[in-house]
Design a protein around this motif. Structure first.
Motif, mmCIF file in Angstrom:
data_model
loop_
_atom_site.group_PDB
_atom_site.id
_atom_site.type_symbol
_atom_site.label_atom_id
_atom_site.label_comp_id
_atom_site.label_asym_id
_atom_site.label_seq_id
_atom_site.Cartn_x
_atom_site.Cartn_y
_atom_site.Cartn_z
ATOM 1 N N LYS A 57 -38.633 57.268 -101.183
ATOM 2 C CA LYS A 57 -37.882 56.754 -100.035
ATOM 3 C C LYS A 57 -38.516 57.131 -98.708
ATOM 4 O O LYS A 57 -38.064 56.709 -97.662
ATOM 5 C CB LYS A 57 -36.442 57.246 -100.100
ATOM 6 C CG LYS A 57 -35.701 56.673 -101.286
ATOM 7 C CD LYS A 57 -34.287 57.153 -101.343
ATOM 8 C CE LYS A 57 -33.642 56.562 -102.584
ATOM 9 N NZ LYS A 57 -32.344 57.084 -102.861
ATOM 10 N N HIS A 58 -39.571 57.936 -98.746
ATOM 11 C CA HIS A 58 -40.236 58.358 -97.527
ATOM 12 C C HIS A 58 -41.516 57.571 -97.268
ATOM 13 O O HIS A 58 -42.260 57.889 -96.357
ATOM 14 C CB HIS A 58 -40.548 59.857 -97.584
ATOM 15 C CG HIS A 58 -39.318 60.683 -97.736
ATOM 16 N ND1 HIS A 58 -38.433 60.893 -96.705
ATOM 17 C CD2 HIS A 58 -38.809 61.329 -98.800
ATOM 18 C CE1 HIS A 58 -37.439 61.635 -97.122
ATOM 19 N NE2 HIS A 58 -37.639 61.914 -98.393
ATOM 20 N N ALA A 59 -41.766 56.540 -98.063
ATOM 21 C CA ALA A 59 -42.963 55.722 -97.876
ATOM 22 C C ALA A 59 -42.754 54.767 -96.704
ATOM 23 O O ALA A 59 -41.648 54.297 -96.462
ATOM 24 C CB ALA A 59 -43.275 54.936 -99.145
ATOM 25 N N ILE A 60 -43.844 54.521 -95.960
ATOM 26 C CA ILE A 60 -43.771 53.635 -94.799
ATOM 27 C C ILE A 60 -44.917 52.622 -94.835
ATOM 28 O O ILE A 60 -45.913 52.829 -95.516
ATOM 29 C CB ILE A 60 -43.822 54.421 -93.479
ATOM 30 C CG1 ILE A 60 -45.115 55.237 -93.372
ATOM 31 C CG2 ILE A 60 -42.585 55.292 -93.322
ATOM 32 C CD1 ILE A 60 -45.340 55.880 -92.013
ATOM 33 N N LEU A 61 -44.746 51.548 -94.083
ATOM 34 C CA LEU A 61 -45.755 50.496 -93.962
ATOM 35 C C LEU A 61 -46.514 50.623 -92.645
ATOM 36 O O LEU A 61 -45.937 51.001 -91.618
ATOM 37 C CB LEU A 61 -45.091 49.121 -93.963
ATOM 38 C CG LEU A 61 -44.504 48.628 -95.271
ATOM 39 C CD1 LEU A 61 -43.648 47.399 -95.004
ATOM 40 C CD2 LEU A 61 -45.600 48.322 -96.263
ATOM 41 N N VAL A 62 -47.796 50.291 -92.694
ATOM 42 C CA VAL A 62 -48.626 50.160 -91.501
ATOM 43 C C VAL A 62 -49.420 48.866 -91.687
ATOM 44 O O VAL A 62 -50.004 48.652 -92.746
ATOM 45 C CB VAL A 62 -49.582 51.360 -91.331
ATOM 46 C CG1 VAL A 62 -50.380 51.228 -90.055
ATOM 47 C CG2 VAL A 62 -48.816 52.682 -91.358
ATOM 48 N N ILE A 63 -49.430 48.006 -90.673
ATOM 49 C CA ILE A 63 -50.100 46.706 -90.788
ATOM 50 C C ILE A 63 -50.953 46.476 -89.553
ATOM 51 O O ILE A 63 -50.476 46.635 -88.422
ATOM 52 C CB ILE A 63 -49.070 45.561 -90.936
ATOM 53 C CG1 ILE A 63 -48.129 45.816 -92.117
ATOM 54 C CG2 ILE A 63 -49.785 44.220 -91.091
ATOM 55 C CD1 ILE A 63 -46.957 44.858 -92.196
#
Length: 79
Positions: free
Chosen positions: A23-29
């Motif tokens: 649940k601590h994963a994030i996206l970078v684009i």
């Protein structure tokens, strides 16, 4: 960290939703020209928007715990 590279056309809509057990994963684009569409500072798990240019785009999934650990290590090394 996991990355995907995709070629897309200007004006196309990109929608990314992260469904992870961490649940601590994030996206970078970001685009190949360096244009950031979604920064790690946003802490987001989803993004949708029209792409500004025809180019390759990188979608990066980062674990927030690992990111904070690296940030903390850098802070300690400054002393």
């Amino acid at each position: 960290m996991h990355q995907w590279l995709l070629k897309a056309q200007a004006g196309q809509t990109l929608s990314v939703v992260l469904s992870a057990t961490n649940k601590h994963a994030i996206l970078v684009i970001w685009g190949a020209d360096g244009t950031v569409l979604l920064s790690d500072h946003a802490g987001a798990s989803k993004w949708s928007g029209k792409l500004p240019k025809t180019q390759d785009y990188t979608i990066d999934v980062q674990g927030l715990r690992a990111f904070l650990g690296e940030q903390l290590a850098r802070e300690f090394q400054r002393d």
